[in-house]
Scaffold this motif. Structure first.
Motif, mmCIF file in Angstrom:
data_model
loop_
_atom_site.group_PDB
_atom_site.id
_atom_site.type_symbol
_atom_site.label_atom_id
_atom_site.label_comp_id
_atom_site.label_asym_id
_atom_site.label_seq_id
_atom_site.Cartn_x
_atom_site.Cartn_y
_atom_site.Cartn_z
ATOM 1 N N TRP A 157 35.564 40.495 41.883
ATOM 2 C CA TRP A 157 35.072 41.479 42.845
ATOM 3 C C TRP A 157 33.569 41.265 43.005
ATOM 4 O O TRP A 157 32.814 41.300 42.031
ATOM 5 C CB TRP A 157 35.326 42.904 42.365
ATOM 6 C CG TRP A 157 36.773 43.304 42.375
ATOM 7 C CD1 TRP A 157 37.842 42.531 42.729
ATOM 8 C CD2 TRP A 157 37.303 44.588 42.004
ATOM 9 N NE1 TRP A 157 39.018 43.252 42.598
ATOM 10 C CE2 TRP A 157 38.713 44.514 42.167
ATOM 11 C CE3 TRP A 157 36.739 45.781 41.559
ATOM 12 C CZ2 TRP A 157 39.555 45.597 41.898
ATOM 13 C CZ3 TRP A 157 37.558 46.857 41.289
ATOM 14 C CH2 TRP A 157 38.960 46.774 41.456
ATOM 15 N N GLU A 174 44.200 37.979 37.462
ATOM 16 C CA GLU A 174 42.737 38.026 37.501
ATOM 17 C C GLU A 174 42.180 37.754 38.898
ATOM 18 O O GLU A 174 42.670 36.889 39.613
ATOM 19 C CB GLU A 174 42.161 37.003 36.532
ATOM 20 C CG GLU A 174 42.528 37.251 35.080
ATOM 21 C CD GLU A 174 42.327 36.022 34.232
ATOM 22 O OE1 GLU A 174 41.170 35.748 33.875
ATOM 23 O OE2 GLU A 174 43.314 35.330 33.940
ATOM 24 N N GLU A 175 41.148 38.536 39.250
ATOM 25 C CA GLU A 175 40.423 38.275 40.481
ATOM 26 C C GLU A 175 38.958 38.663 40.311
ATOM 27 O O GLU A 175 38.598 39.398 39.382
ATOM 28 C CB GLU A 175 41.054 38.989 41.678
ATOM 29 C CG GLU A 175 41.048 40.495 41.619
ATOM 30 C CD GLU A 175 41.755 41.110 42.832
ATOM 31 O OE1 GLU A 175 42.788 40.553 43.290
ATOM 32 O OE2 GLU A 175 41.292 42.150 43.323
ATOM 33 N N PRO A 211 44.551 44.673 39.875
ATOM 34 C CA PRO A 211 45.400 43.534 40.250
ATOM 35 C C PRO A 211 46.294 43.095 39.101
ATOM 36 O O PRO A 211 45.964 43.285 37.933
ATOM 37 C CB PRO A 211 44.383 42.454 40.606
ATOM 38 C CG PRO A 211 43.147 42.820 39.846
ATOM 39 C CD PRO A 211 43.119 44.309 39.812
ATOM 40 N N VAL A 216 39.806 42.084 36.253
ATOM 41 C CA VAL A 216 38.770 42.031 37.287
ATOM 42 C C VAL A 216 37.481 41.488 36.686
ATOM 43 O O VAL A 216 37.035 41.957 35.637
ATOM 44 C CB VAL A 216 38.508 43.427 37.904
ATOM 45 C CG1 VAL A 216 37.350 43.366 38.893
ATOM 46 C CG2 VAL A 216 39.758 43.970 38.579
ATOM 47 N N TYR A 252 40.175 31.780 40.874
ATOM 48 C CA TYR A 252 40.463 33.202 41.033
ATOM 49 C C TYR A 252 40.320 33.588 42.501
ATOM 50 O O TYR A 252 39.419 33.105 43.181
ATOM 51 C CB TYR A 252 39.472 34.063 40.240
ATOM 52 C CG TYR A 252 39.343 33.732 38.770
ATOM 53 C CD1 TYR A 252 40.341 34.057 37.867
ATOM 54 C CD2 TYR A 252 38.193 33.112 38.292
ATOM 55 C CE1 TYR A 252 40.203 33.772 36.517
ATOM 56 C CE2 TYR A 252 38.041 32.822 36.937
ATOM 57 C CZ TYR A 252 39.046 33.151 36.058
ATOM 58 O OH TYR A 252 38.907 32.867 34.732
ATOM 59 N N PRO A 253 41.168 34.489 42.986
ATOM 60 C CA PRO A 253 40.919 35.054 44.311
ATOM 61 C C PRO A 253 39.664 35.921 44.281
ATOM 62 O O PRO A 253 39.310 36.477 43.232
ATOM 63 C CB PRO A 253 42.171 35.893 44.594
ATOM 64 C CG PRO A 253 42.774 36.157 43.260
ATOM 65 C CD PRO A 253 42.400 35.019 42.375
ATOM 66 N N VAL A 254 38.998 36.043 45.417
ATOM 67 C CA VAL A 254 37.740 36.789 45.508
ATOM 68 C C VAL A 254 37.900 37.956 46.473
ATOM 69 O O VAL A 254 38.435 37.789 47.577
ATOM 70 C CB VAL A 254 36.597 35.873 45.989
ATOM 71 C CG1 VAL A 254 35.291 36.663 46.103
ATOM 72 C CG2 VAL A 254 36.423 34.694 45.045
ATOM 73 N N ARG A 255 37.418 39.111 46.045
ATOM 74 C CA ARG A 255 37.473 40.318 46.873
ATOM 75 C C ARG A 255 36.061 40.855 47.043
ATOM 76 O O ARG A 255 35.354 41.068 46.049
ATOM 77 C CB ARG A 255 38.362 41.363 46.201
ATOM 78 C CG ARG A 255 38.540 42.661 46.967
ATOM 79 C CD ARG A 255 39.488 43.572 46.195
ATOM 80 N NE ARG A 255 39.662 44.857 46.827
ATOM 81 C CZ ARG A 255 40.324 45.890 46.303
ATOM 82 N NH1 ARG A 255 40.895 45.744 45.114
ATOM 83 N NH2 ARG A 255 40.422 47.026 46.935
#
Length: 213
Positions: free
Chosen positions: A209, A206-207, A203, A157, A186-189
């Motif tokens: 936050w 890697e993402e 996760p 993260v 990277y996906p974004v949350r």
């Protein structure tokens, strides 16, 4: 269960039965709300006014850590020395990177890191689950340099910090610059102001936050 809460700038609260606070500010001197938390452990990456307001979050029995390796309330804390600038500290001095583990989750707080970490420092930091990384430039690394460090450390993260938000009086960049560099990588949350997690919630890849106040 661990709660992670952002109090703006580089100040985070990580808590279960023990509350850790990183780099507390006083709010008023930088134009945002002060941190509303009392800490058992206070981690100070360096003694600049927007990172060292211990009195804002201390209570009876609080332990302040500015460097060295410690174990407090069963939490092992490691310190890694780095610099606030690209000139080996000659402009703005040294900083302390903190690495600590709570309920099996390893956190790394990079403080006001001002340079890209070399492979030796990355190895010294070790494996990281959650990385707090400055992205605002000017006084720290910028978005492009932050991405380079994320690729080196490879945390599960990535949490951007130390960037311009509404009210903040410091002349640094918004998170948008960093996000433009990481777009598609990277996906974004978006996790609002706080999140509660357990190790199994991390996760698998890697993402990013994004916290908000």
């Amino acid at each position: 269960m661990i709660k992670i809460r952002w109090h703006g700038h580089a100040c985070f609260e990580i808590s279960n039965d023990v509350t850790i606070v990183t780099d507390p500010h006083d709010g008023s001197s930088i134009g945002i709300k002060p941190p509303a938390v009392k800490a058992d452990i206070i981690l100070i990456s360096h003694n600049h006014y927007d990172h060292n307001k211990v009195w804002m979050v201390e209570k009876e029995g609080s332990e302040k850590v500015e460097g060295g390796d410690r174990e407090i309330h069963g939490i092992k804390i490691r310190s890694v020395k780095a610099y606030h600038d690209k000139e080996k500290g000659s402009m703005r001095g040294e900083i302390t990177i903190f690495v600590f583990t709570v309920e099996g989750i390893t956190f790394c707080h990079l403080g006001d890191l001002g340079h890209v970490l070399d492979d030796e420092k990355v190895k010294e930091i070790g494996n990281v689950d959650i990385l707090f990384i400055p992205v605002g430039g000017v006084f720290t690394i910028d978005g492009e340099e932050a991405l380079e460090i994320c690729r080196k450390i490879q945390p599960k993260v990535i949490v951007p910090m130390h960037y311009k938000i509404s009210g903040l009086s410091l002349p640094i960049e918004r998170v948008d610059d960093f996000m433009a560099h990481v777009e598609g990588e990277y996906p974004v949350r978006h996790v609002a102001n706080e999140i509660e997690i357990e190790k199994e919630d991390l996760p698998s890849s890697e993402e990013i936050w994004i916290f908000t106040l």
